[in-house]
Scaffold this active site. Sequence first.
Site, PDB file in Angstrom:
ATOM      1  N   TYR A  56       0.844  -1.193   0.000  1.00 57.50           N
ATOM      2  CA  TYR A  56       0.000   0.000   0.000  1.00 57.50           C
ATOM      3  C   TYR A  56       0.880   1.244   0.000  1.00 57.50           C
ATOM      4  O   TYR A  56       1.654   1.478   0.924  1.00 57.50           O
ATOM      5  CB  TYR A  56      -0.956   0.016   1.205  1.00 57.50           C
ATOM      6  N   LYS A 222     -21.762   7.077  -6.489  1.00 57.91           N
ATOM      7  CA  LYS A 222     -20.987   8.234  -6.964  1.00 57.91           C
ATOM      8  C   LYS A 222     -20.501   8.086  -8.403  1.00 57.91           C
ATOM      9  O   LYS A 222     -20.165   9.077  -9.036  1.00 57.91           O
ATOM     10  CB  LYS A 222     -19.807   8.521  -6.027  1.00 57.91           C
TER      11      LYS A 222
HETATM   12  P1  NDP Z   1     -14.679   0.171  -0.082  1.00 58.31           P
HETATM   13  O1  NDP Z   1     -15.169  -0.688  -1.180  1.00 58.31           O
HETATM   14  O2  NDP Z   1     -15.624   0.458   1.030  1.00 58.31           O
HETATM   15  O3  NDP Z   1     -14.163   1.542  -0.737  1.00 58.31           O
HETATM   16  C1  NDP Z   1     -13.777   2.593   0.082  1.00 58.31           C
HETATM   17  C2  NDP Z   1     -13.829   3.875  -0.711  1.00 58.31           C
HETATM   18  O4  NDP Z   1     -15.175   4.178  -1.097  1.00 58.31           O
HETATM   19  C3  NDP Z   1     -13.382   5.069   0.121  1.00 58.31           C
HETATM   20  O5  NDP Z   1     -12.001   5.195   0.162  1.00 58.31           O
HETATM   21  C4  NDP Z   1     -14.107   6.212  -0.559  1.00 58.31           C
HETATM   22  O6  NDP Z   1     -13.405   6.511  -1.756  1.00 58.31           O
HETATM   23  C5  NDP Z   1     -15.443   5.559  -0.915  1.00 58.31           C
HETATM   24  N1  NDP Z   1     -16.431   5.678   0.170  1.00 58.31           N
HETATM   25  C6  NDP Z   1     -16.443   5.005   1.342  1.00 58.31           C
HETATM   26  N2  NDP Z   1     -17.510   5.351   2.077  1.00 58.31           N
HETATM   27  C7  NDP Z   1     -18.197   6.265   1.355  1.00 58.31           C
HETATM   28  C8  NDP Z   1     -19.381   6.978   1.608  1.00 58.31           C
HETATM   29  N3  NDP Z   1     -20.073   6.804   2.722  1.00 58.31           N
HETATM   30  N4  NDP Z   1     -19.814   7.841   0.644  1.00 58.31           N
HETATM   31  C9  NDP Z   1     -19.119   8.014  -0.498  1.00 58.31           C
HETATM   32  N5  NDP Z   1     -17.972   7.357  -0.777  1.00 58.31           N
HETATM   33  C10 NDP Z   1     -17.513   6.484   0.146  1.00 58.31           C
HETATM   34  O7  NDP Z   1     -13.414  -0.449   0.638  1.00 58.31           O
HETATM   35  P2  NDP Z   1     -11.870  -0.559   0.150  1.00 58.31           P
HETATM   36  O8  NDP Z   1     -11.797  -0.917  -1.287  1.00 58.31           O
HETATM   37  O9  NDP Z   1     -11.146   0.639   0.624  1.00 58.31           O
HETATM   38  O10 NDP Z   1     -11.418  -1.821   0.994  1.00 58.31           O
HETATM   39  C11 NDP Z   1     -11.356  -1.713   2.421  1.00 58.31           C
HETATM   40  C12 NDP Z   1     -10.028  -2.245   2.904  1.00 58.31           C
HETATM   41  O11 NDP Z   1      -9.883  -3.601   2.517  1.00 58.31           O
HETATM   42  C13 NDP Z   1      -8.784  -1.552   2.311  1.00 58.31           C
HETATM   43  O12 NDP Z   1      -8.473  -0.337   2.943  1.00 58.31           O
HETATM   44  C14 NDP Z   1      -7.735  -2.615   2.546  1.00 58.31           C
HETATM   45  O13 NDP Z   1      -7.304  -2.589   3.893  1.00 58.31           O
HETATM   46  C15 NDP Z   1      -8.521  -3.898   2.298  1.00 58.31           C
HETATM   47  N6  NDP Z   1      -8.310  -4.375   0.906  1.00 58.31           N
HETATM   48  C16 NDP Z   1      -7.689  -5.574   0.743  1.00 58.31           C
HETATM   49  C17 NDP Z   1      -7.453  -6.094  -0.501  1.00 58.31           C
HETATM   50  C18 NDP Z   1      -6.788  -7.411  -0.633  1.00 58.31           C
HETATM   51  O14 NDP Z   1      -6.400  -7.791  -1.748  1.00 58.31           O
HETATM   52  N7  NDP Z   1      -6.608  -8.154   0.427  1.00 58.31           N
HETATM   53  C19 NDP Z   1      -7.830  -5.349  -1.724  1.00 58.31           C
HETATM   54  C20 NDP Z   1      -8.512  -4.117  -1.452  1.00 58.31           C
HETATM   55  C21 NDP Z   1      -8.750  -3.666  -0.190  1.00 58.31           C
HETATM   56  P3  NDP Z   1     -13.340   7.971  -2.415  1.00 58.31           P
HETATM   57  O15 NDP Z   1     -13.711   8.982  -1.392  1.00 58.31           O
HETATM   58  O16 NDP Z   1     -11.948   8.075  -2.872  1.00 58.31           O
HETATM   59  O17 NDP Z   1     -14.269   7.947  -3.569  1.00 58.31           O
END
Ligand code: NDP
Length: 329
Positions: A56, A222
Amino acid sequence: MNMQYRQLGKSGLKVGALSFGAWVTFGKQIGDPVARKLLHTAYDAGVNFFDNAESYADGQAEVVMGAILKKSGWRRTSYMVSSKVFFGAKGDRPNEDGLSRKHVVEACHEALARLQVDYLDLYYCHRPDPSVPVEETCRAMHDLIVQGKVLYWGTSEWGAAQIEAAHAVCDRLLLHHPVVEQPQYNLFHRSRVEREYAHLYLSPGLGTTIWSPLASGLLTGKYNKGVPKGARLDTPGMEWLREEILKKPGVEARLAAVPRFAAIAKGLGTSLPCLAIAWCLKNPNIGTVILGASKLEQLEENLGALEVVEKLTPQVMRDIDAISGPVAE
Ligand code: NDP
């Protein structure tokens, strides 16, 4: 708001139903003060697991998280922190990525230094590595556990057969078994968690920490009118993800499903993100849903999903299924 704690598979670990991860945001999309506010808000809400990985922001996400943890004053016993090994943090010479004993051990040492902790609570193999014998990876993980540098190990996006192969090796060689898998799970991505792993929850007792509950933001609505400025899919360096999510076959059907989920959320008096997260929580085989957020308001909103779970009656789940089933992988 009361955090619920769940047993992580058959391990002794209790993990908050909601946890918090650093992907794309820490060390990249957001500044350190925002990262600090997010981590503190999560902790204050009862979150006890913070997810990270060597890759990351090329290791910078761990540096940022480590500095916040160090200054927090939180008891080390009150939270869990993870790292993941496979993609590498820096350098592209042989052995600087993958699951060889050399990289698994060196990546652990580097993660400990970046996170400024004495041990990792969870250490994941971020993807399978077909170029390395699974015995080698299992033994490297076992040795790190014996040395006290890692407490529990697991996998991320391994197939069921690969997880079973690792257990068979650990049985045969009397090694510490993996206890957890970190798969993607959301309304658009279901089959691995619901079908491929189905037989693993009882035996060997797979725990799950699931990622991208909002499909990187698709499940917030979004992206229904293009890509907003500053959103994840607009972030420099994330063009590959934008391609993967917005150019994938079936994306039109998924985007068309979003307002239909939103209508259900409205009917329940909640928001679309809370509905999507609560739906993940409803699955009893989910140990924790890892939240991601780039803004404090998002995290505060998403933590409210805990209260929505009880609103998901069998009829509501059927209504959601009727929309999700045909468009989910
Ligand atoms: P999500 O699918 O929940 O995406 C999160 C993103 O969505 C935010 O960064 C933001 O992005 C947007 N968001 C979140 N809440 C809201 C809201 N209420 N309103 C509007 N936009 C919102 O989760 P992640 O993809 O971040 O995954 C979570 C965690 O899982 C990661 O941080 C990581 O630790 C882990 N992960 C692990 C992986 C693996 O291969 N093992 C791969 C991916 C993630 P923005 O504001 O930029 O639009």
